[in-house]
Design a protein around this motif. Structure first.
Motif, PDB file in Angstrom:
ATOM      1  N   LYS A  40       0.763  -1.182   0.010  1.00 13.15           N
ATOM      2  CA  LYS A  40      -0.120   0.001   0.127  1.00 13.15           C
ATOM      3  C   LYS A  40       1.036   1.386   0.088  1.00 13.15           C
ATOM      4  CE  LYS A  40      -4.011  -2.060   2.430  1.00 13.15           C
ATOM      5  NZ  LYS A  40      -4.879  -2.091   3.440  1.00 13.15           N
ATOM      6  N   TRP A  41       1.889   1.302  -0.741  1.00  7.96           N
ATOM      7  CA  TRP A  41       2.728   2.463  -0.954  1.00  7.96           C
ATOM      8  C   TRP A  41       2.054   3.695  -1.596  1.00  7.96           C
ATOM      9  CZ3 TRP A  41       7.088   2.807   2.201  1.00  7.96           C
ATOM     10  CH2 TRP A  41       7.631   1.446   2.614  1.00  7.96           C
ATOM     11  N   GLY A  42       2.365   4.696  -1.559  1.00  4.68           N
ATOM     12  CA  GLY A  42       1.745   5.799  -2.364  1.00  4.68           C
ATOM     13  C   GLY A  42       2.783   5.506  -3.686  1.00  4.68           C
ATOM     14  N   ILE A  43       4.097   5.491  -3.722  1.00  5.25           N
ATOM     15  CA  ILE A  43       4.831   5.222  -4.772  1.00  5.25           C
ATOM     16  C   ILE A  43       5.863   4.183  -4.493  1.00  5.25           C
ATOM     17  CG2 ILE A  43       6.614   6.528  -6.439  1.00  5.25           C
ATOM     18  CD1 ILE A  43       5.503   9.173  -5.504  1.00  5.25           C
ATOM     19  N   ILE A  44       6.260   3.664  -5.482  1.00  4.67           N
ATOM     20  CA  ILE A  44       7.560   2.631  -5.361  1.00  4.67           C
ATOM     21  C   ILE A  44       8.360   2.964  -6.565  1.00  4.67           C
ATOM     22  CG2 ILE A  44       8.026   0.070  -5.718  1.00  4.67           C
ATOM     23  CD1 ILE A  44       5.572  -0.734  -4.875  1.00  4.67           C
ATOM     24  N   ILE A  45       9.643   3.159  -6.314  1.00  4.34           N
ATOM     25  CA  ILE A  45      10.917   3.493  -7.146  1.00  4.34           C
ATOM     26  C   ILE A  45      11.640   2.379  -7.263  1.00  4.34           C
ATOM     27  CG2 ILE A  45      12.668   5.432  -7.753  1.00  4.34           C
ATOM     28  CD1 ILE A  45      11.237   7.250  -5.872  1.00  4.34           C
ATOM     29  N   THR A  46      12.237   2.081  -8.492  1.00  4.85           N
ATOM     30  CA  THR A  46      13.140   0.945  -8.643  1.00  4.85           C
ATOM     31  C   THR A  46      14.712   1.486  -8.219  1.00  4.85           C
ATOM     32  OG1 THR A  46      13.777   1.914 -10.868  1.00  4.85           O
ATOM     33  CG2 THR A  46      11.928   0.413 -10.939  1.00  4.85           C
ATOM     34  N   GLY A  47      15.412   0.500  -8.193  1.00  2.09           N
ATOM     35  CA  GLY A  47      16.633   0.807  -7.897  1.00  2.09           C
ATOM     36  C   GLY A  47      17.234   1.536  -9.095  1.00  2.09           C
ATOM     37  N   ASN A  48      18.520   1.836  -9.103  1.00  2.00           N
ATOM     38  CA  ASN A  48      19.005   2.436 -10.344  1.00  2.00           C
ATOM     39  C   ASN A  48      18.810   1.618 -11.429  1.00  2.00           C
ATOM     40  OD1 ASN A  48      21.105   1.177  -9.403  1.00  2.00           O
ATOM     41  ND2 ASN A  48      22.329   2.899  -9.003  1.00  2.00           N
ATOM     42  N   VAL A  49      18.702   2.220 -12.647  1.00  4.11           N
ATOM     43  CA  VAL A  49      18.432   1.647 -13.887  1.00  4.11           C
ATOM     44  C   VAL A  49      19.654   2.246 -14.729  1.00  4.11           C
ATOM     45  CG1 VAL A  49      17.073   0.864 -16.102  1.00  4.11           C
ATOM     46  CG2 VAL A  49      16.110   0.812 -13.684  1.00  4.11           C
ATOM     47  N   GLN A  50      20.591   1.630 -15.167  1.00  2.00           N
ATOM     48  CA  GLN A  50      21.341   2.214 -16.094  1.00  2.00           C
ATOM     49  C   GLN A  50      21.195   2.816 -17.383  1.00  2.00           C
ATOM     50  OE1 GLN A  50      23.855   3.717 -14.068  1.00  2.00           O
ATOM     51  NE2 GLN A  50      23.754   2.103 -12.564  1.00  2.00           N
ATOM     52  N   VAL A  51      21.573   3.835 -17.812  1.00  2.00           N
ATOM     53  CA  VAL A  51      21.194   4.398 -19.304  1.00  2.00           C
ATOM     54  C   VAL A  51      22.209   3.957 -20.176  1.00  2.00           C
ATOM     55  CG1 VAL A  51      19.316   6.039 -18.396  1.00  2.00           C
ATOM     56  CG2 VAL A  51      21.741   6.700 -19.062  1.00  2.00           C
ATOM     57  N   SER A  52      23.210   3.880 -19.618  1.00  2.00           N
ATOM     58  CA  SER A  52      24.554   3.704 -20.342  1.00  2.00           C
ATOM     59  C   SER A  52      25.119   2.195 -20.151  1.00  2.00           C
ATOM     60  CB  SER A  52      25.484   4.781 -20.112  1.00  2.00           C
ATOM     61  OG  SER A  52      26.847   4.108 -20.810  1.00  2.00           O
ATOM     62  N   PRO A  53      25.063   1.359 -21.056  1.00  2.00           N
ATOM     63  CA  PRO A  53      25.645   0.009 -20.920  1.00  2.00           C
ATOM     64  C   PRO A  53      27.057  -0.209 -20.571  1.00  2.00           C
ATOM     65  CG  PRO A  53      24.254   0.224 -22.717  1.00  2.00           C
ATOM     66  CD  PRO A  53      24.347   1.467 -22.460  1.00  2.00           C
ATOM     67  N   SER A  54      27.697   1.090 -20.965  1.00  2.00           N
ATOM     68  CA  SER A  54      29.309   1.119 -20.917  1.00  2.00           C
ATOM     69  C   SER A  54      29.616   1.767 -19.344  1.00  2.00           C
ATOM     70  CB  SER A  54      29.976   1.669 -21.977  1.00  2.00           C
ATOM     71  OG  SER A  54      29.432   2.997 -22.008  1.00  2.00           O
ATOM     72  N   HIS A  55      28.572   2.042 -18.542  1.00  2.00           N
ATOM     73  CA  HIS A  55      28.764   2.865 -17.420  1.00  2.00           C
ATOM     74  C   HIS A  55      28.063   2.200 -16.342  1.00  2.00           C
ATOM     75  CE1 HIS A  55      30.460   5.812 -20.076  1.00  2.00           C
ATOM     76  NE2 HIS A  55      31.264   6.322 -19.151  1.00  2.00           N
ATOM     77  N   LEU A  56      28.386   1.000 -15.862  1.00  2.00           N
ATOM     78  CA  LEU A  56      27.590   0.264 -14.889  1.00  2.00           C
ATOM     79  C   LEU A  56      28.195   0.593 -13.422  1.00  2.00           C
ATOM     80  CD1 LEU A  56      27.432  -3.505 -16.344  1.00  2.00           C
ATOM     81  CD2 LEU A  56      25.988  -1.365 -16.760  1.00  2.00           C
ATOM     82  N   GLY A  57      27.206   0.502 -12.471  1.00  2.00           N
ATOM     83  CA  GLY A  57      27.668   0.633 -11.389  1.00  2.00           C
ATOM     84  C   GLY A  57      28.612  -0.499 -10.355  1.00  2.00           C
ATOM     85  N   LEU A  58      27.699  -1.220 -10.007  1.00  2.00           N
ATOM     86  CA  LEU A  58      28.116  -2.695  -9.248  1.00  2.00           C
ATOM     87  C   LEU A  58      28.079  -3.770  -9.974  1.00  2.00           C
ATOM     88  CD1 LEU A  58      26.735  -1.623  -5.795  1.00  2.00           C
ATOM     89  CD2 LEU A  58      29.127  -1.242  -6.575  1.00  2.00           C
ATOM     90  N   GLY A  59      27.749  -3.770 -11.271  1.00  2.00           N
ATOM     91  CA  GLY A  59      27.918  -4.983 -12.124  1.00  2.00           C
ATOM     92  C   GLY A  59      26.618  -5.646 -12.364  1.00  2.00           C
ATOM     93  N   GLY A  60      25.917  -5.872 -11.206  1.00  2.00           N
ATOM     94  CA  GLY A  60      24.679  -6.463 -11.428  1.00  2.00           C
ATOM     95  C   GLY A  60      23.551  -5.579 -11.513  1.00  2.00           C
ATOM     96  N   ASP A  61      23.615  -4.511 -12.474  1.00  2.00           N
ATOM     97  CA  ASP A  61      22.721  -3.626 -12.672  1.00  2.00           C
ATOM     98  C   ASP A  61      21.654  -4.079 -13.590  1.00  2.00           C
ATOM     99  OD1 ASP A  61      24.763  -2.664 -11.460  1.00  2.00           O
ATOM    100  OD2 ASP A  61      24.885  -0.675 -12.675  1.00  2.00           O
ATOM    101  N   LEU A  62      20.484  -3.383 -13.377  1.00  2.00           N
ATOM    102  CA  LEU A  62      19.311  -3.052 -14.566  1.00  2.00           C
ATOM    103  C   LEU A  62      19.878  -2.143 -15.512  1.00  2.00           C
ATOM    104  CD1 LEU A  62      15.943  -3.549 -12.654  1.00  2.00           C
ATOM    105  CD2 LEU A  62      16.775  -5.307 -14.199  1.00  2.00           C
ATOM    106  N   VAL A  63      19.751  -2.513 -16.863  1.00  2.00           N
ATOM    107  CA  VAL A  63      20.414  -1.693 -17.931  1.00  2.00           C
ATOM    108  C   VAL A  63      19.385  -1.386 -19.125  1.00  2.00           C
ATOM    109  CG1 VAL A  63      22.410  -1.304 -19.325  1.00  2.00           C
ATOM    110  CG2 VAL A  63      22.691  -2.880 -17.459  1.00  2.00           C
TER     111      VAL A  63
END
Length: 374
Positions: free
Chosen positions: A74-97
């Protein structure tokens, strides 16, 4: 004379009344400038899921299971974890891209994620689902960042993570091993990054998300343009908000009116030579004047000062103090321009109903973000 039993009964009744008042404001609706109504004031803010394979990928069954569980909250809003817009600039490796620009892709995995985030019990109103779009810029690590080992990441200026941190020799060595000196972005690189954000927002819209959040905090690319410690350019992009403005205006041109656009901002860098709270407040003022954003989330810190990314009482005090000022600022600007003010979203160590309600009652923030306790 009032006996002890009567006194205790009155105290109990007053306590129940206060709880009812607190519950009422937390569960109250809020109208966003875009016209969308948020059903209550609680936001499941972004957390890094680390559920994709090394090298990143699209939403999988682990993501669907996780977000469908949150959807029942029953959240007002749910926000995903960071989704990378650049496939060549990942954060911790296991990102959504986000799939690369100009290449065909299957939208179905993203549509399934959107559906999972909306999957509330029958008869209940679903939470709003926002996709957090991110480009980590210079903070993309050397070995798992999605590039060849000899390719450097891009950033506003050629300033390596950790080069000015007064740490021990061992700490500086670890920074050097993990992070390369970035290449300063040319205008065509900046144009491409703007297109990547635009592409990510279009994908989110087509997949059924209610909006997107631009991650402009924690030292990522948008923040790197905003902070004087990472932006030493002398061209038009020396203006700290131009990059963000281009992204937001391009997204607004392609999405419907009722599409939530949020931004997550640093209140300050909290390091010597970085962005100050005064500069952060001026950023909030200018961003409000654009009349492009529905929500401004307050955060802070980066990889050179991770204390402010993690939770704690010190972090809460700093962010609450800034949120108070930001709330007054957006109301002032909105009144002056006769526009609807963006909602201020405060995240950081607020736990109990009483403390959350107190912030809302005092108009220190309009939305309350909760992460790990979610």
């Amino acid at each position: 004379m009032v006996d002890g039993t009567t006194s205790r009964s009155q105290s109990h009744a007053e306590g129940n009344n206060q709880k009812d008042t607190n519950s009422a404001i937390i569960s109250s609706e809020i109208n966003l400038p875009c016209g969308i109504v948020v059903q209550n004031r609680l936001v499941k803010v972004a957390m890094y899921e680390h559920l994709s394979p090394l090298g990143g990928g699209v939403p999988n069954t682990y993501h669907l299971s996780l977000y469908s569980t949150w959807a029942r909250g029953k959240w007002g809003i749910i926000i995903t974890g960071n989704v990378q817009v650049s496939p060549s600039h990942l954060g911790l490796g296991g990102d959504l891209v986000i799939p690369p620009l100009g290449k065909p892709y299957d939208i179905e995995p993203w549509s399934r994620l959107s559906a999972a985030m909306h999957a509330c019990p029958i008869g209940e109103q679903p939470s709003l689902a926002l996709m957090q779009l991110c480009h980590v810029g210079r903070q993309s690590p050397r070995f798992i960042g999605g590039r060849r080992l000899w390719d450097s990441p891009l950033a506003p200026s050629s300033k390596r993570v950790g080069e000015n941190v007064p740490e021990s020799i061992l700490s500086r060595l670890l920074y050097w091993i993990l992070f390369q000196t970035p290449n300063e972005m040319e205008e065509r690189d900046i144009d491409h990054a703007v297109d990547q954000y635009r592409h990510g927002a279009a994908l989110a819209m087509n997949a059924g998300f209610d909006g997107v959040q631009l991650h402009g905090s924690h030292g990522y690319l948008i923040t790197q343009f905003m902070s004087p410690k990472t932006n030493t350019r002398s061209d038009q992009y020396s203006k700290p908000l131009l990059f963000l403005y281009r992204i937001a205006s391009q997204i607004r041109k392609q999405v419907p009116k009722k599409f939530v656009l949020s931004v997550k901002l640093n209140a300050a860098d909290y390091v010597e030579g970085g962005m100050t709270e005064e500069e952060g407040l001026r950023h909030v003022e200018e961003i409000t004047r654009w009349d492009l954003f529905d929500i401004i989330e307050i955060s802070g810190g980066d990889y050179e000062n991770p204390e402010f990314i993690s939770s704690g009482s010190k972090r809460q005090a700093f962010f609450l103090h800034f949120a108070q000022k930001a709330s007054l600022m957006v109301e002032k600007v909105a009144s002056e321009l006769t526009i609807s003010p963006p909602a201020i979203l405060l995240t950081g160590s607020l736990r109990g109903q009483a403390s959350i309600a107190s912030v809302l009652h005092k108009n220190e923030a309009s939305l309350i973000g909760i992460a790990r306790p979610a």
